[in-house]
Enzyme design. Structure first.
Site, PDB file in Angstrom:
ATOM      1  N   TYR A   1      -4.644 -14.579  -7.258  1.00 39.43           N
ATOM      2  CA  TYR A   1      -4.125 -13.921  -6.053  1.00 39.43           C
ATOM      3  C   TYR A   1      -5.219 -13.092  -5.391  1.00 39.43           C
ATOM      4  O   TYR A   1      -5.422 -13.163  -4.168  1.00 39.43           O
ATOM      5  CB  TYR A   1      -2.941 -13.046  -6.441  1.00 39.43           C
TER       6      TYR A   1
ATOM      7  N   SER B   1      -3.939  -7.491   0.774  1.00 35.26           N
ATOM      8  CA  SER B   1      -3.599  -6.764  -0.448  1.00 35.26           C
ATOM      9  C   SER B   1      -4.836  -6.052  -0.978  1.00 35.26           C
ATOM     10  O   SER B   1      -5.953  -6.582  -0.867  1.00 35.26           O
ATOM     11  CB  SER B   1      -3.068  -7.731  -1.512  1.00 35.26           C
TER      12      SER B   1
END
Length: 401
Positions: free
Chosen positions: A227, A214
């Site tokens: 995250y 990501s």
């Protein structure tokens, strides 16, 4: 044109400027060989001409490589293991690779889930479902044994590490330690466990690893500390593996998707449950400093962002296919609109401009934490774009006293 066309030309311009500038400095130095200095003095404008010719050569090579890509490798007979196929990228990738003739091993958390049954119905007999929780080493070992028994002496062509979770939203101080540990356990340690377990099969086939990461692992997205930290660890691991496995002929890639609607992101109940859990678990003093309305606004912004995410997963799926079949895969692939531009901005523009850009494209906070509102003495929305009437403002000020 494809989404990455604009960033490509921007990168091309940057490369041209850098190469031209470097050549200009070299030609202006006193370290050149006498013949070149003599030729330059005789021809007069030769240094400038050489610089122009080199830039043109760089442009021609890049354009030729772009317009004449190497033929893809054949897919038939190649075995691929994909983690996290219950839904989202994993499920769509398993279906797509099965249609291309790959022998697919798809891991799911529950063999009786709707996602697992859907794969069973829609795919060929070459697809094998495996129940694997990647945080459980016993599950990973059982999957390895099963794959080895089915492949026999053949190696595993590719591992697609797709399984991942995002179990938090909110400022780092507000994020529970269990959220940080949960993200690291799945996104980093789980992926590492699967990779280490299956590397002998990948080395046997001189195959490749494709990690779905990501941009949050490289960019400081607001409210995604847990995250992002787990994906940052994954990105560094991926880069390290790329160098270490090169002598074995195993190639390692990272796929960086933009915003897509996957997993729980479109589930309104999920966001509400996460929100209520956070409110219940936060220390009262910390909740008092930030304010329940501040936490609620963050939840609403995440829900709004998720609702606008692209439901069409094809850009990511086709990028994974390219990474699996390209004769010379790239270290990194950007999948989806805007990713190349975002990385260009973060790489070449000042940090304050890059941070503002991230705040504009992601969650746009308007409320300040409650303690900061008290200090300033006014009810503050960061953009001062409040349309409340005077009575509402007075009522809010009274609440803060």
């Amino acid at each position: 044109m494809e989404d990455y066309t604009l960033p490509f030309w921007v990168y091309l311009l940057v490369v041209t400027v850098l190469v031209g500038g470097a050549l200009k400095k070299v030609l202006a130095s006193h370290l050149l060989a006498p013949p070149l200095l003599l030729g330059a003095s005789v021809l007069g404008g030769a240094p400038l001409l050489l610089m122009v010719l080199l830039v043109l050569l760089v442009l021609m090579v890049l354009l030729y490589c772009r317009s004449h890509p190497l033929a893809d490798l054949p897919s038939h007979g190649k075995a691929v293991l994909i983690t996290g196929c219950d839904s989202g990228f994993g499920q769509a990738t398993a279906r797509r690779l099965d249609s291309l003739g790959f022998q697919v091993f798809a891991t799911v958390l529950d063999l009786n889930s709707s996602g697992a049954k859907d794969l069973q119905r829609s795919c060929s007999s070459l697809l094998t479902l495996l129940r694997v929780d990647i945080t459980q080493q016993s599950h990973v070992q059982q999957a390895l044994t099963k794959v080895q028994s089915l492949l026999g002496p053949r190696g595993l062509w590719a591992l697609v590490n797709n399984a991942g979770v995002c179990v938090n939203f909110g400022d780092a101080e507000l994020s529970l330690m269990s959220n940080f540990r949960g993200c690291m356990e799945v996104n980093f340690f789980g992926t590492l466990s699967v990779t280490k377990s299956f590397l002998p099969l990948l080395r046997l086939s001189r195959g490749r690893i494709v990690n779905i990461s990501s941009p949050a692992g490289d960019q400081p997205f607001p409210c995604l500390a847990a995250y992002g930290a787990s994906k940052a660890a994954l990105n560094l691991l991926t880069s390290t593996l790329r160098h270490e496995l090169e002598p074995w002929g195993v190639q390692v890639c990272t796929v960086l998707p933009s915003s897509f609607r996957t997993g729980q992101s479109s589930n309104s109940e999920y966001w509400e449950q996460q929100h209520q859990r956070l409110l219940q678990d936060l220390p009262p003093a910390l909740l008092q400093d930030y304010g329940e309305d501040y936490v609620t606004e963050t939840k609403d912004l995440f829900k709004s962002h998720a609702s606008r995410a692209d439901p069409d997963l094809r850009p990511v799926i086709e990028t994974i296919v390219r990474a699996l079949l390209a004769p010379r895969p790239r270290p990194r692939y950007f999948a989806g609109p805007g990713i190349g531009l975002m990385y260009f901005i973060s790489s070449y523009l000042p940090d304050n401009l890059s941070s503002r850009f991230l705040q504009k494209v992601f969650v746009k906070k308007t409320l300040l934490p409650r303690a900061l509102r008290k200090e300033s003495g006014i009810h503050l929305r960061i953009n001062n774009n409040n349309n409340n009437n005077e009575e509402e403002k007075k009522g809010e000020e009274e609440k803060l006293k």
